[in-house]
Motif scaffolding. Structure first.
Motif, PDB file in Angstrom:
ATOM      1  N   THR A 117     -64.826 -47.838-108.756  1.00  0.00           N
ATOM      2  CA  THR A 117     -66.255 -47.962-108.989  1.00  0.00           C
ATOM      3  C   THR A 117     -66.651 -47.015-110.116  1.00  0.00           C
ATOM      4  O   THR A 117     -65.842 -46.226-110.607  1.00  0.00           O
ATOM      5  N   MET A 118     -67.918 -47.083-110.484  1.00  0.00           N
ATOM      6  CA  MET A 118     -68.431 -46.238-111.556  1.00  0.00           C
ATOM      7  C   MET A 118     -68.265 -44.756-111.243  1.00  0.00           C
ATOM      8  O   MET A 118     -68.130 -43.921-112.148  1.00  0.00           O
ATOM      9  N   ASP A 119     -68.254 -44.399-109.956  1.00  0.00           N
ATOM     10  CA  ASP A 119     -68.154 -42.993-109.577  1.00  0.00           C
ATOM     11  C   ASP A 119     -66.797 -42.389-109.928  1.00  0.00           C
ATOM     12  O   ASP A 119     -66.690 -41.163-110.051  1.00  0.00           O
ATOM     13  N   VAL A 120     -65.780 -43.216-110.061  1.00  0.00           N
ATOM     14  CA  VAL A 120     -64.433 -42.693-110.334  1.00  0.00           C
ATOM     15  C   VAL A 120     -64.362 -42.033-111.705  1.00  0.00           C
ATOM     16  O   VAL A 120     -63.975 -40.854-111.815  1.00  0.00           O
ATOM     17  N   PRO A 121     -64.680 -42.714-112.808  1.00  0.00           N
ATOM     18  CA  PRO A 121     -64.632 -42.028-114.104  1.00  0.00           C
ATOM     19  C   PRO A 121     -65.641 -40.889-114.213  1.00  0.00           C
ATOM     20  O   PRO A 121     -65.374 -39.887-114.884  1.00  0.00           O
ATOM     21  N   VAL A 122     -66.797 -41.015-113.556  1.00  0.00           N
ATOM     22  CA  VAL A 122     -67.783 -39.940-113.584  1.00  0.00           C
ATOM     23  C   VAL A 122     -67.205 -38.684-112.943  1.00  0.00           C
ATOM     24  O   VAL A 122     -67.257 -37.585-113.516  1.00  0.00           O
ATOM     25  N   ALA A 162     -68.273 -55.025-114.743  1.00  0.00           N
ATOM     26  CA  ALA A 162     -68.269 -53.602-114.421  1.00  0.00           C
ATOM     27  C   ALA A 162     -66.986 -53.187-113.702  1.00  0.00           C
ATOM     28  O   ALA A 162     -66.407 -52.142-114.000  1.00  0.00           O
ATOM     29  N   GLY A 163     -66.529 -54.009-112.752  1.00  0.00           N
ATOM     30  CA  GLY A 163     -65.312 -53.669-112.021  1.00  0.00           C
ATOM     31  C   GLY A 163     -64.094 -53.592-112.919  1.00  0.00           C
ATOM     32  O   GLY A 163     -63.288 -52.653-112.831  1.00  0.00           O
ATOM     33  N   ALA A 164     -63.949 -54.580-113.804  1.00  0.00           N
ATOM     34  CA  ALA A 164     -62.813 -54.568-114.729  1.00  0.00           C
ATOM     35  C   ALA A 164     -62.972 -53.479-115.780  1.00  0.00           C
ATOM     36  O   ALA A 164     -61.986 -52.903-116.250  1.00  0.00           O
ATOM     37  N   PHE A 165     -64.228 -53.197-116.142  1.00  0.00           N
ATOM     38  CA  PHE A 165     -64.475 -52.213-117.192  1.00  0.00           C
ATOM     39  C   PHE A 165     -64.038 -50.821-116.758  1.00  0.00           C
ATOM     40  O   PHE A 165     -63.512 -50.041-117.569  1.00  0.00           O
ATOM     41  N   VAL A 166     -64.255 -50.474-115.485  1.00  0.00           N
ATOM     42  CA  VAL A 166     -63.857 -49.157-114.994  1.00  0.00           C
ATOM     43  C   VAL A 166     -62.346 -48.969-115.134  1.00  0.00           C
ATOM     44  O   VAL A 166     -61.873 -47.923-115.596  1.00  0.00           O
ATOM     45  N   ALA A 167     -61.591 -49.980-114.741  1.00  0.00           N
ATOM     46  CA  ALA A 167     -60.135 -49.898-114.875  1.00  0.00           C
ATOM     47  C   ALA A 167     -59.739 -49.755-116.340  1.00  0.00           C
ATOM     48  O   ALA A 167     -58.846 -48.954-116.686  1.00  0.00           O
ATOM     49  N   ALA A 168     -60.388 -50.500-117.211  1.00  0.00           N
ATOM     50  CA  ALA A 168     -60.074 -50.419-118.639  1.00  0.00           C
ATOM     51  C   ALA A 168     -60.400 -49.037-119.192  1.00  0.00           C
ATOM     52  O   ALA A 168     -59.659 -48.499-120.038  1.00  0.00           O
ATOM     53  N   ALA A 181     -67.770 -43.720-122.015  1.00  0.00           N
ATOM     54  CA  ALA A 181     -67.429 -45.083-121.612  1.00  0.00           C
ATOM     55  C   ALA A 181     -67.846 -45.416-120.187  1.00  0.00           C
ATOM     56  O   ALA A 181     -67.618 -46.540-119.731  1.00  0.00           O
ATOM     57  N   CYS A 182     -68.461 -44.484-119.478  1.00  0.00           N
ATOM     58  CA  CYS A 182     -68.871 -44.774-118.101  1.00  0.00           C
ATOM     59  C   CYS A 182     -69.844 -45.953-118.080  1.00  0.00           C
ATOM     60  O   CYS A 182     -70.864 -45.935-118.778  1.00  0.00           O
TER      61      CYS A 182
END
Length: 802
Positions: free
Chosen positions: A242-247, A418-424, A455-456
């Motif tokens: 999720t977005m919280d991971v890169p943050v 959004a889901g794929a973007f976090v992995a990327a 990139a978040c």
């Protein structure tokens, strides 16, 4: 059906995968569990399974008692669960959702449970619509499975959202305040460090500023930013991103790198980036919460208590204890908690929270009063006719809940992106670090950190849900209650507007302007027979005869057909309808087209001429819609000349009269073959099929229940201009969503290469990412501008809400 040996979840039929553990093949529910179990076995750690406290059990094996109560039929009925063609349906509230990926995770996991037909979650409102098969899976087990994912689910009830949001807002304000103070202080010290880097600074002064920055940034990291870590941990535990991971990763990397530099007395510190990143992220979430709270406040909240009359003595009781037939006292300024009939008193009642109309309505004894209305003057006494889930207010609330639980195409697209973007983003950050570690090791950490931050996909996750929440709140304020949020998309692409006449373009409150008996039967008796035939009819014309009902004259064996109705009154069969209803050759005497005829089995008895005034604003709205390029159609079931006359009055050339329900369907189908996008407006039971067949449809608030159930939305306001306002707002919503998505994508695809190239420092990356989120939220909130309803009178029907 077996359960997974590793996690305890049920194994779907047809999935055959096992891992040999402790000498026996063990069934697994998914490749992820199989991979983890195989790794445990290959590492020689099979004793984990042998010595764990208990074998994996299904989530409902040890449920709290309060969850098990939800499996009772009476409890499910009380919380609003309803039977549908696919199973039982229930609106639920899920606490802990942070972004679109959270919604995706819950939907994906829960929909895989046997017996769950569907679950759709609206990220903006945190509400979900659940459909399940009680014979296969219990509701408590579904709630438990959601809890196991790290979220909390409960049946949604009016007021729940406000309570949760108020609690979340208070906690968020504390975190935001600390982050803001911390950011201001650390930025002051950062200026000193930056100046010292260029002009020179004593080592002890530089060390002091670093340590003070560490002292201030640490509570910001571990308190203000803690929701991000909890969200990231929950996502990772469920093998999701999720977005919280890169943050969280960016914040911890920045803080630990700065901690190392502070302890060593050299190197870059990023405490300013940590505090700034946290502060602006929290500001974005605060604005998102504000938008969702505004949508929740667009409806009313009913009081929990009221004064029930015991004789003449008022007694304070819980609204839940009221029953039909009770009489209650509503004092001036109080909100009416139930539907009822006014028994005593006369005064003005505001129905703005239900209809979007700001003008009060004068109520007299015998008038209907609706839950959610506000008594503005003297005390009133009413007799209760509906309580709780049976009230008009509850019906509108269910419609809003259903609309919020659905996802338009843009929202589903944003979830996938959004889901794929976090992995990327995570893969890209790893690649950036490897590249710079080989090219310039000193710049590797700074560049990787800037790439992670910039990139978040916060803006991408907020782009659509916030816009939809704002649009629904604005529509509610204008008197348009959408039953399905996906109706916003076709509403924005409408080319043709097809309108019924009676009850849609007209007020649906006809009056008898002339009547005459054709036989020796007294006219009063003819009127009483006609009133008996129409007593149970939902057609707007039936209201014209309501004043002529006689208690001793009752109708039975009623059969409603196109154009009229027939039934037995005092042993004789009578028929009442327009000229098209009497196609069997019954002599009609001097009956003119457009008049209503009462006849028995041998002869016509009486003729009634009815008049139905236009709704407020019909003329100006039709002129405005034509000027905007919409093609207007009148599609009426009335075979008389009234439709054509109305078309000439409104300058509408496309007029069809005498259309049966089948003909109306064919008419709209022909428009579809021409590539037209159709908005259908109707109110009667004969409009229900075409309302369901149109691209998008709106039913009148005074219309029949069947029409409202078939439509995509309900016009609770009486002024016709709300149709034009709804079309305009739908087009604006589409533009805002496209702007938000475009901005989010352009920002990311522009900023990421710059950050990866080392041209963006971490503090600027934090500012840019936060600014992009603020832009999409503020842009979405523009949809709520000018939400105040115009001054106009309201006419609402107390018909049972769908």
């Amino acid at each position: 059906m077996s359960d997974c040996f590793h996690c305890g979840l049920p194994v779907l039929p047809g999935f055959n995968q096992s891992v040999v553990l402790m000498g026996e093949p063990r069934t697994m529910c998914c490749p992820g569990c199989a991979a983890v179990a195989q790794t445990i076995a290959d590492s020689g750690l099979e004793d984990y399974y042998r010595f764990r406290k208990a074998d994996a059990v299904r989530p409902d094996a040890a449920l709290p008692e309060e969850l098990e109560l939800y499996d009772r039929d009476d409890i499910q009925s009380a919380i609003g669960s309803e039977e549908t063609g696919q199973g039982r349906s229930l609106g639920i509230h899920i606490d802990g959702i942070r972004c679109s990926a959270c919604s995706w995770l819950i939907e994906r996991r829960i929909s895989r449970l046997p017996g769950v037909t569907a679950i759709t979650i609206n990220t903006a409102s945190h509400r979900a619509q659940l459909i399940w098969q009680p014979g296969i899976i219990s509701l408590s087990r579904i709630f438990s499975a959601i809890f196991d994912l790290g979220y909390r689910a409960a049946p949604w009830q009016p007021g729940d959202d406000e309570t949760t949001m108020a609690r979340n807002k208070k906690a968020l304000q504390k975190r935001l305040g600390l982050a803001g103070l911390g950011m201001m202080q650390v930025m002051m010290y950062a200026v000193g460090l930056y100046v010292g880097a260029f002009q020179g600074m004593a080592a002890e002064h530089e060390s002091f500023l670093r340590w003070v920055s560490l002292l201030i940034a640490t509570p910001v990291l571990f308190y203000s930013a803690s929701p991000f870590y909890l969200g990231a941990w929950r996502a990772l535990c469920n093998r999701s991103l999720t977005m919280d991971v890169p943050v969280s990763l960016a914040l911890f990397i920045a803080w630990f790198a700065s901690l190392g530099a502070t302890l060593q007395g050299g190197g870059e510190v990023y405490f300013d980036s940590v505090t700034m990143f946290t502060f602006f992220l929290l500001v974005s979430r605060y604005l998102e919460l504000t938008a969702r709270r505004e949508l929740n406040r667009s409806g009313a909240q009913l009081p929990l208590g009221t004064h029930r009359l015991d004789g003449d003595h008022p007694e304070l009781v819980a609204v839940a204890d009221l029953k039909r037939g009770d009489r209650i006292l509503i004092k001036g300024g109080e909100t009416i908690p139930v539907d009822g009939t006014l028994v005593s008193g006369r005064g003005q009642v505001s129905e703005a929270l239900l209809s979007g109309e700001s003008s009060a309505v004068v109520k007299a004894p015998g008038d209907k009063l609706l839950a959610g209305s506000i008594n503005q003057e003297q005390s009133l006494v009413l007799e209760v006719t509906a309580v709780g889930s049976e009230t008009w207010f509850a019906g509108l609330t269910r419609l809003q809940q259903s609309a919020l639980a659905e996802k338009p195409v843009f929202a589903r697209l944003a979830d996938r992106i959004a889901g794929a973007f976090v992995a990327a983003v995570l893969l890209l950050a790893g690649g950036v670090w490897l590249y710079w570690w080989q090219v310039d090791p000193d710049a590797a950490l700074t560049t990787t950190l800037a790439t992670l931050v910039v990139a978040c996909p916060c803006a991408l996750s907020l782009a659509t849900p916030t816009a939809i929440a704002s649009a629904l709140a604005a529509l509610n304020a204008r008197g348009v209650q959408l039953c399905r949020s996906r109706a916003l998309e076709p509403l924005a692409r409408v080319t043709d507007i097809v309108m019924d006449k009676t009850g849609t373009l007209t007020r649906g409150q006809p009056v008898i302007v002339a009547s005459r008996s054709l036989v020796s039967m007294p006219l009063e008796q003819c009127l009483a027979i006609a009133a008996a035939l129409e007593a149970r009819s939902g057609h707007p014309l039936a209201k014209a005869f309501a004043a002529h009902r006689a208690p001793e004259i009752m109708a039975s064996d009623l059969q409603a057909r196109f154009g009229g109705i027939e039934g037995v009154v005092n042993g004789e069969r009578y028929r009442l309808g327009n000229a098209g209803f009497f196609e069997d050759g019954l002599p009609s005497g001097d009956l003119l087209p457009g008049q209503i005829l009462l006849a028995d089995e041998q002869r016509p008895l009486a003729v009634f001429e009815l008049s139905d005034p236009l709704r407020s604003g019909v003329r100006t709205t039709c002129l405005a819609l034509r000027a905007e390029g919409f093609r207007l159609h009148i599609l009426s079931g009335d075979p008389g000349p009234g439709a054509a006359e109305l078309g000439r009055e409104l300058m509408i050339d496309l007029v069809t009269r005498g259309a049966s329900p089948r003909a109306k369907l064919d008419y709209v189908a022909d428009l579809h073959r021409q590539g037209r996008r159709v908005l259908m407006l109707g109110d009667g039971f004969n409009d229900a099929p075409v309302l369901a067949a149109a691209d998008v449809s709106l039913a009148m608030g005074e219309g029949t229940d069947l029409a409202k159930i078939s439509a995509d939305g309900i016009l609770t306001g009486e002024h016709f201009s709300i149709v034009s306002e709804a079309l305009d707002l739908a087009r604006r919503t589409r533009r805002v969503i496209r702007q938000n998505l475009s901005w989010a994508l352009i920002y990311n695809f522009t900023a990421i290469p710059l950050a990866a190239a080392g041209w963006v420092p971490p503090w600027l990356a934090a500012l840019g990412m936060s600014a992009s989120s603020l832009v999409v939220v503020i842009n979405a909130l523009r949809l709520q501008r000018n939400p105040q309803p115009r001054q106009r009178s309201a006419i609402l029907s107390p018909a049972t809400a769908p």
